[in-house]
Design a protein around this motif. Structure first.
Motif, PDB file in Angstrom:
ATOM      1  N   GLU A 106     -13.234  16.618  -7.049  1.00  0.00           N
ATOM      2  CA  GLU A 106     -12.361  15.485  -6.713  1.00  0.00           C
ATOM      3  C   GLU A 106     -12.156  14.564  -7.912  1.00  0.00           C
ATOM      4  O   GLU A 106     -11.044  14.092  -8.161  1.00  0.00           O
ATOM      5  N   ARG A 159       0.827  -1.213   0.000  1.00  0.00           N
ATOM      6  CA  ARG A 159       0.000   0.000   0.000  1.00  0.00           C
ATOM      7  C   ARG A 159       0.856   1.256   0.000  1.00  0.00           C
ATOM      8  O   ARG A 159       0.360   2.348  -0.294  1.00  0.00           O
ATOM      9  N   SER A 181      -2.681   8.114  -3.708  1.00  0.00           N
ATOM     10  CA  SER A 181      -2.822   6.786  -3.106  1.00  0.00           C
ATOM     11  C   SER A 181      -4.122   6.662  -2.321  1.00  0.00           C
ATOM     12  O   SER A 181      -4.818   5.641  -2.396  1.00  0.00           O
ATOM     13  N   ASP A 182      -4.461   7.707  -1.561  1.00  0.00           N
ATOM     14  CA  ASP A 182      -5.711   7.685  -0.780  1.00  0.00           C
ATOM     15  C   ASP A 182      -6.920   7.553  -1.694  1.00  0.00           C
ATOM     16  O   ASP A 182      -7.825   6.748  -1.438  1.00  0.00           O
ATOM     17  N   ALA A 183      -6.935   8.333  -2.766  1.00  0.00           N
ATOM     18  CA  ALA A 183      -8.064   8.288  -3.698  1.00  0.00           C
ATOM     19  C   ALA A 183      -8.172   6.909  -4.344  1.00  0.00           C
ATOM     20  O   ALA A 183      -9.260   6.349  -4.487  1.00  0.00           O
ATOM     21  N   ARG A 242      -7.075   4.037  -3.124  1.00  0.00           N
ATOM     22  CA  ARG A 242      -7.524   3.045  -2.137  1.00  0.00           C
ATOM     23  C   ARG A 242      -9.016   3.165  -1.907  1.00  0.00           C
ATOM     24  O   ARG A 242      -9.714   2.154  -1.731  1.00  0.00           O
ATOM     25  N   LEU A 243      -9.516   4.406  -1.916  1.00  0.00           N
ATOM     26  CA  LEU A 243     -10.958   4.602  -1.760  1.00  0.00           C
ATOM     27  C   LEU A 243     -11.712   3.916  -2.907  1.00  0.00           C
ATOM     28  O   LEU A 243     -12.666   3.157  -2.682  1.00  0.00           O
ATOM     29  N   SER A 271     -11.821   0.222  -2.776  1.00  0.00           N
ATOM     30  CA  SER A 271     -12.689  -0.324  -1.719  1.00  0.00           C
ATOM     31  C   SER A 271     -14.151  -0.325  -2.133  1.00  0.00           C
ATOM     32  O   SER A 271     -15.001  -0.884  -1.440  1.00  0.00           O
ATOM     33  N   SER A 313       0.464  11.108  -1.722  1.00  0.00           N
ATOM     34  CA  SER A 313      -0.430  10.535  -0.708  1.00  0.00           C
ATOM     35  C   SER A 313      -1.887  10.692  -1.114  1.00  0.00           C
ATOM     36  O   SER A 313      -2.698   9.778  -0.941  1.00  0.00           O
ATOM     37  N   GLN A 314      -2.210  11.871  -1.647  1.00  0.00           N
ATOM     38  CA  GLN A 314      -3.590  12.107  -2.068  1.00  0.00           C
ATOM     39  C   GLN A 314      -4.006  11.125  -3.156  1.00  0.00           C
ATOM     40  O   GLN A 314      -5.121  10.602  -3.150  1.00  0.00           O
ATOM     41  N   THR A 369       2.802  15.065  -0.561  1.00  0.00           N
ATOM     42  CA  THR A 369       1.373  15.294  -0.306  1.00  0.00           C
ATOM     43  C   THR A 369       0.532  14.848  -1.491  1.00  0.00           C
ATOM     44  O   THR A 369      -0.473  14.139  -1.328  1.00  0.00           O
ATOM     45  N   ASN A 395      -1.572   0.803  -5.567  1.00  0.00           N
ATOM     46  CA  ASN A 395      -2.888   1.392  -5.310  1.00  0.00           C
ATOM     47  C   ASN A 395      -3.625   1.736  -6.599  1.00  0.00           C
ATOM     48  O   ASN A 395      -4.834   1.517  -6.716  1.00  0.00           O
TER      49      ASN A 395
END
Lengths: 164, 164
Positions: free
Chosen positions: A143, A24, B148-150, B152-153, B156, B145-146, B142, A30
């Motif tokens: 977004e 991850r 990767s976060d998006a 992963r969301l 899911s 990370s954004q 940053t 990802n």
DNA sequence: TATTGTTATACTCTATAACTATA
DNA sequence: TATAGTTATAGAGTATAACAATA
């Protein structure tokens, strides 16, 4: 029965305990997982219209670029020319596109969508857009644009895999 | 010669004229293109260590989850059990992992990395991290990370393709 | 000689059924 | 009876070589 419940509580789902923390931490991991989920969902959406991702993509390119040649379409889709042939065979057999000889270069075919092809294009795009709206419902337009922009930026990058 | 240059200027690269404007409006299309670029680049990086994406992923899971069973690894990797067998055969043949019988359930194997496996893990992760740093050099921590976060969301999320 | 579309083919990745040994 | 691992096999998707027609 009580014992079974207790046992279940101890280990409800062993697979869920497998840590992917290291992976991850990789952006590529990802992105690939997200891509897999979206593609799977998209494939299910297109299946209702008897389209696969690759036939849908070819149809969209042809509707948007009437008169396109096969070799240029193959380049745009980043697939080899021989593999495009069977895709176009299928679209042509279903009367969604036509292959017309180019008068100025009789080696080439100009690809054009038929009326049925343009109608399926409209229908498929509508389905795909509603699908994305449903799947990405938690994200607002800003977004979603940011994600698309970031993905396009990454897609434009090349380092080791660059062959040209 | 002058004529040739003039002709070139008129149509420098026909493939570049193919519009993908409609497809670029789809988040899934942009994510898939980004994924293809990163995977291709990653594959080139791992090839130097004689690893493919899938063998690398399996190795990382095994190092991070010692004693893992094959069926749980297959679930974590979202691949079918039969396809995992040949991957583990390769890793075992190269003495990167071991398959040890589980004493409490003699049907199962506990997967563990050897010292050589852990060394290759370290080397491969280092290479992949530098590769990502080079490829995504234009993005700061940053932004990365954004992304990767998006991703992963999105990974899911489940709608139509959900089978369970 | 080079290019467009095509055929044949091979290689990888993935999916399913059926077997064995254990539980 | 069900599960873990395995084997065999079939189906996608993708890549390369070689050919005919044309430039």
């Amino acid at each position: 029965m009580a014992q079974k419940i207790a046992k279940t509580n101890i280990s409800p789902d062993p697979a869920a305990c497998v840590s992917d923390a290291t992976l991850r931490g990789l952006v590529g991991y990802n992105i690939r997982r997200a891509s897999t989920v979206i593609q799977g969902d998209l494939a299910a959406t297109l299946k209702a219209l008897d389209l696969r991702m690759i036939t849908f993509t070819a149809l969209v390119f042809i509707v948007d670029n009437p008169g396109l040649q096969q070799s240029h379409l193959a380049d745009a889709m980043s697939i080899e020319r021989p593999n495009l042939v069977v895709i176009l065979d299928e679209l042509e057999r279903r009367d969604l596109i036509t292959r017309d000889r180019v008068i100025t270069d009789r080696r080439a075919y100009a690809l054009r969508a038929t009326l049925a092809g343009r109608r399926l294009y409209d229908e498929a795009l509508k389905a795909v857009h509603s699908h994305e709206a449903a799947l990405l419902g938690n994200l607002n337009d800003t977004e979603r644009s940011q994600i698309s922009d970031a993905m396009r930026l990454i897609a434009s990058l090349r380092t080791k895999a660059d062959k040209t």
